[in-house]
Design an enzyme around this catalytic site. Sequence first.
Site, mmCIF file in Angstrom:
data_model
loop_
_atom_site.group_PDB
_atom_site.id
_atom_site.type_symbol
_atom_site.label_atom_id
_atom_site.label_comp_id
_atom_site.label_asym_id
_atom_site.label_seq_id
_atom_site.Cartn_x
_atom_site.Cartn_y
_atom_site.Cartn_z
ATOM 1 N N GLY A 70 -21.482 5.858 4.279
ATOM 2 C CA GLY A 70 -20.566 6.263 3.220
ATOM 3 C C GLY A 70 -21.167 5.988 1.862
ATOM 4 O O GLY A 70 -21.368 4.820 1.487
ATOM 5 N N GLY B 24 -19.930 7.135 -1.146
ATOM 6 C CA GLY B 24 -18.958 7.539 -2.137
ATOM 7 C C GLY B 24 -18.827 6.533 -3.254
ATOM 8 O O GLY B 24 -19.800 5.956 -3.737
ATOM 9 N N LYS B 25 -17.573 6.281 -3.673
ATOM 10 C CA LYS B 25 -17.313 5.437 -4.833
ATOM 11 C C LYS B 25 -18.018 4.087 -4.743
ATOM 12 O O LYS B 25 -18.636 3.630 -5.692
ATOM 13 C CB LYS B 25 -15.811 5.184 -4.950
ATOM 14 C CG LYS B 25 -14.951 6.375 -5.289
ATOM 15 C CD LYS B 25 -13.550 5.858 -5.572
ATOM 16 C CE LYS B 25 -12.491 6.894 -5.403
ATOM 17 N NZ LYS B 25 -11.150 6.361 -5.625
ATOM 18 N N VAL B 26 -17.898 3.423 -3.591
ATOM 19 C CA VAL B 26 -18.434 2.068 -3.446
ATOM 20 C C VAL B 26 -19.858 2.088 -2.918
ATOM 21 O O VAL B 26 -20.724 1.349 -3.390
ATOM 22 C CB VAL B 26 -17.531 1.235 -2.512
ATOM 23 C CG1 VAL B 26 -18.115 -0.164 -2.305
ATOM 24 C CG2 VAL B 26 -16.125 1.132 -3.082
ATOM 25 N N GLY B 27 -20.114 2.930 -1.926
ATOM 26 C CA GLY B 27 -21.409 2.936 -1.274
ATOM 27 C C GLY B 27 -22.573 3.161 -2.212
ATOM 28 O O GLY B 27 -23.641 2.567 -2.061
ATOM 29 N N LYS C 104 0.866 -1.177 0.000
ATOM 30 C CA LYS C 104 0.000 0.000 0.000
ATOM 31 C C LYS C 104 0.900 1.223 0.000
ATOM 32 O O LYS C 104 2.066 1.161 0.399
ATOM 33 C CB LYS C 104 -0.882 0.019 1.249
ATOM 34 C CG LYS C 104 -2.147 0.841 1.090
ATOM 35 C CD LYS C 104 -3.229 0.079 0.345
ATOM 36 C CE LYS C 104 -4.555 0.836 0.357
ATOM 37 N NZ LYS C 104 -5.637 0.057 -0.255
#
Length: 360
Positions: free
Chosen positions: A183, A185-188, A83
């Site tokens: 959340g 965002g991108k995934v939620g 990472k």
Amino acid sequence: MGVFASTDDPVSTGHEQVVFCQDKQSGLKAIIGIYSTALGPALGGTRFYPYASEDAALADVLDLSRGMAYKNALAGLDLGGGKAVIWGDPEQIKSEALLRAYGRFVESLAGRYYTACDVGTYVPDMDVIARETRYVTGRSVEHGGAGDSSILTAWGVFQGMRAAAEHVWGTPSLRGRRVGVAGLGKVGKYLTGHLLEDGAEVVATDVSPKALAWVRANHPQVTLVDDATALVAADIDVYAPCALGGALNDDSVLALRAKVVAGAANNQLAHPGIEKLLADRGILYAPDYVVNAGGVIQVADEIEGFNFDRAKLRATRIYDTTREILHLADAEGVPPAVAADRLAERRMADVGRLRSIHLR
């Protein structure tokens, strides 16, 4: 294990390599953590975030890279765990020069680490980084990449949630269940779509007014609450943390009314012992690095030439992996997080040792 907050000492956490990167002219300050290459080159995204201190950035990259080793192992990938974090506010300092400088540091590792998107970095950023390094995934479709990895991350979380629902309620469906998504965002937002299509009722929250406006416009049937604290205390069957880590702490677990936790956020358990507290309260925890592996599966597929159908099929198998872990946990009398750790460590040991068989 990668789901817990780690010490800031790379030696004590067992990391193979930690690289500090700085380019003063562009403002780049980054840290690349390689936890393990037992299964192959380390793969993990680059997080661009305004950490309070260098120590906080280091602690995060150590924790996240360790988690990636476990995630990649359980996803069946021939990849190790790594990472990276870039320290700073992406809204203020992100630039072509900074991203390209970072790409040169990635290239300097000669393939020991492949990067991809994470919080604060996006597909166009990967295209810029790729102008300086071969070792980048999550690129745009125009450049032969997989595009937005959030698509299969959400699909995989949904599969893991289905397996958890089957384990608790006897059916692999969320129909009629009330799911709390923290959340959007991108995934939620993609996960919310899958849940609604499956017949679930969704309650959600996000700190971003833009994300809330998107949900109001696209899914007006979703019930919005003020914050994560309100969501945790709500009358929900499933809790899906899909923002930053540490969502499951002593206070939130004691307040939680859900019977299942399955979400996209990394490192959801704030400290060791939370997994036992969840089990003691009768809450089934589907380990985050198991169910959120769809994104890394998607970007890993890029390395051999991206095929969406092939990647989606592998992400769909997260359902089977989650089922196996939940059954193993029951059989061995341990929390699912412990059972998942054991499976991941077994694969890293069994397959990793084959590198000692020299071919020449």
